[in-house]
Design a protein around this motif. Structure first.
Motif, mmCIF file in Angstrom:
data_model
loop_
_atom_site.group_PDB
_atom_site.id
_atom_site.type_symbol
_atom_site.label_atom_id
_atom_site.label_comp_id
_atom_site.label_asym_id
_atom_site.label_seq_id
_atom_site.Cartn_x
_atom_site.Cartn_y
_atom_site.Cartn_z
ATOM 1 N N LEU A 60 0.823 -1.204 -0.082
ATOM 2 C CA LEU A 60 0.059 0.064 0.026
ATOM 3 C C LEU A 60 0.874 1.124 0.039
ATOM 4 N N ALA A 61 1.762 1.270 0.805
ATOM 5 C CA ALA A 61 2.669 2.546 0.694
ATOM 6 C C ALA A 61 3.423 2.751 -0.782
ATOM 7 N N PHE A 62 3.868 1.692 -1.384
ATOM 8 C CA PHE A 62 4.421 1.916 -2.625
ATOM 9 C C PHE A 62 3.256 2.355 -3.683
ATOM 10 N N SER A 63 1.995 1.919 -3.587
ATOM 11 C CA SER A 63 0.993 2.294 -4.149
ATOM 12 C C SER A 63 0.712 3.986 -4.086
ATOM 13 N N ILE A 64 0.758 4.187 -2.736
ATOM 14 C CA ILE A 64 0.408 5.608 -2.526
ATOM 15 C C ILE A 64 1.435 6.534 -3.102
ATOM 16 N N TYR A 65 2.810 6.022 -3.133
ATOM 17 C CA TYR A 65 3.867 6.710 -3.592
ATOM 18 C C TYR A 65 3.558 7.180 -5.071
ATOM 19 N N HIS A 66 3.039 5.948 -5.921
ATOM 20 C CA HIS A 66 2.987 5.961 -7.183
ATOM 21 C C HIS A 66 1.723 6.336 -7.909
ATOM 22 N N SER A 67 0.465 6.420 -6.875
ATOM 23 C CA SER A 67 -0.813 6.528 -7.412
ATOM 24 C C SER A 67 -1.045 8.101 -7.081
ATOM 25 N N THR A 68 -2.024 8.444 -8.255
ATOM 26 C CA THR A 68 -2.472 9.993 -8.424
ATOM 27 C C THR A 68 -3.960 10.179 -7.793
ATOM 28 N N GLU A 69 -4.601 8.652 -7.819
ATOM 29 C CA GLU A 69 -5.730 8.505 -7.130
ATOM 30 C C GLU A 69 -6.040 7.707 -6.334
ATOM 31 N N LEU A 70 -7.036 7.785 -5.321
ATOM 32 C CA LEU A 70 -7.228 6.838 -4.249
ATOM 33 C C LEU A 70 -7.539 5.377 -4.836
ATOM 34 N N SER A 71 -8.464 5.645 -5.922
ATOM 35 C CA SER A 71 -8.710 4.333 -6.715
ATOM 36 C C SER A 71 -7.740 3.501 -7.090
ATOM 37 N N ASP A 72 -6.704 4.138 -7.704
ATOM 38 C CA ASP A 72 -5.308 3.615 -7.927
ATOM 39 C C ASP A 72 -4.828 2.646 -6.791
ATOM 40 N N LEU A 74 -6.552 1.667 -4.103
ATOM 41 C CA LEU A 74 -7.390 0.482 -4.034
ATOM 42 C C LEU A 74 -6.970 -0.599 -4.883
ATOM 43 N N ILE A 75 -6.995 -0.396 -6.019
ATOM 44 C CA ILE A 75 -6.631 -1.379 -6.983
ATOM 45 C C ILE A 75 -5.359 -2.298 -6.609
ATOM 46 N N TRP A 76 -4.149 -1.499 -6.587
ATOM 47 C CA TRP A 76 -3.042 -2.100 -6.237
ATOM 48 C C TRP A 76 -2.917 -2.814 -4.849
ATOM 49 N N GLY A 77 -3.632 -2.250 -3.897
ATOM 50 C CA GLY A 77 -3.696 -2.644 -2.589
ATOM 51 C C GLY A 77 -4.553 -4.214 -2.878
ATOM 52 N N ALA A 78 -5.528 -4.269 -3.370
ATOM 53 C CA ALA A 78 -6.407 -5.513 -3.638
ATOM 54 C C ALA A 78 -5.320 -6.483 -4.585
ATOM 55 N N PHE A 79 -4.630 -6.074 -5.397
ATOM 56 C CA PHE A 79 -3.868 -6.705 -6.414
ATOM 57 C C PHE A 79 -2.735 -7.292 -5.303
ATOM 58 N N GLY A 80 -2.105 -6.538 -4.579
ATOM 59 C CA GLY A 80 -1.183 -6.916 -3.592
ATOM 60 C C GLY A 80 -1.520 -7.863 -2.567
ATOM 61 N N VAL A 81 -2.842 -8.078 -2.283
ATOM 62 C CA VAL A 81 -3.380 -9.032 -1.261
ATOM 63 C C VAL A 81 -3.357 -10.318 -2.019
ATOM 64 N N VAL A 82 -3.954 -10.235 -3.162
ATOM 65 C CA VAL A 82 -4.164 -11.226 -4.103
ATOM 66 C C VAL A 82 -2.593 -12.000 -4.083
ATOM 67 N N LEU A 83 -1.604 -11.212 -4.521
ATOM 68 C CA LEU A 83 -0.221 -11.664 -4.837
ATOM 69 C C LEU A 83 0.451 -12.213 -3.496
ATOM 70 N N GLN A 84 -0.123 -11.660 -2.361
ATOM 71 C CA GLN A 84 0.401 -12.097 -1.357
ATOM 72 C C GLN A 84 -0.113 -13.730 -0.832
ATOM 73 N N MET A 85 -1.451 -13.855 -1.331
ATOM 74 C CA MET A 85 -1.905 -15.049 -1.041
ATOM 75 C C MET A 85 -1.192 -16.105 -1.903
ATOM 76 N N VAL A 86 -1.056 -15.747 -3.313
ATOM 77 C CA VAL A 86 -0.276 -16.612 -4.097
ATOM 78 C C VAL A 86 1.093 -16.783 -3.400
ATOM 79 N N ALA A 87 1.614 -16.119 -3.001
ATOM 80 C CA ALA A 87 3.009 -16.230 -2.287
ATOM 81 C C ALA A 87 3.025 -17.133 -1.451
ATOM 82 N N TYR A 88 1.919 -17.140 -0.474
ATOM 83 C CA TYR A 88 1.872 -18.028 0.534
ATOM 84 C C TYR A 88 1.422 -19.345 0.219
#
Length: 131
Positions: A60-72, A74-88
């Motif tokens: 989420l921190a990286f996402s905030i650094y690189h996003s211009t919108e709150l929705s970005d 949200l999308i990157w955060g959700a995608f990150g959670v999915v990737l964390q699940m895949v990693a697990y």
């Protein structure tokens, strides 16, 4: 005033994403219940949960650094959670000699530390890839 409102909105969004991520991880865990294990003083599970929380927050921190919108975020955060699940799941698959979930439920601190490291380490990779 707008920077304070934006900070508050990012903060709220981060809490929501972390909670959703933890609920999903709790559902994925079949051999124990995360918070019951924490209440039973299971340090291995606490380490694993901590890694997931920190990992999601790093993404989420990286996402905030690189996003211009709150929705970005949200999308990157959700995608990150999915990737964390895949990693697990990959971590669980690569440890053929034992079940990560079973070892965590038994309180194996070594497995808890590695689980923590997998979540945090891959969060940096996922976060760095956000453009």
């Amino acid at each position: 005033m707008q920077p304070f409102l934006l900070t508050l909105m990012y903060f709220a969004l981060a809490i929501i994403i972390v909670i959703i991520g933890l609920v999903i991880f709790e559902i994925m865990t079949r051999k124990y219940k995360d918070w019951d294990e924490v209440l039973n003083n299971n340090h291995a599970v606490a380490l694993s949960i901590s890694g997931k929380i920190i990992g999601i927050c790093i993404i989420l921190a990286f996402s905030i650094y690189h996003s211009t919108e709150l929705s970005d975020t949200l999308i990157w955060g959700a995608f990150g959670v999915v990737l964390q699940m895949v990693a697990y799941l990959i971590f669980e698959l690569l440890t053929r000699k034992f079940s990560v979930e079973e070892q965590l439920s038994k309180g194996n601190i070594s497995v808890g530390i590695i689980s923590f490291a997998v979540s945090v380490g891959l969060a940096f990779v996922i976060g760095a890839s956000i453009t």
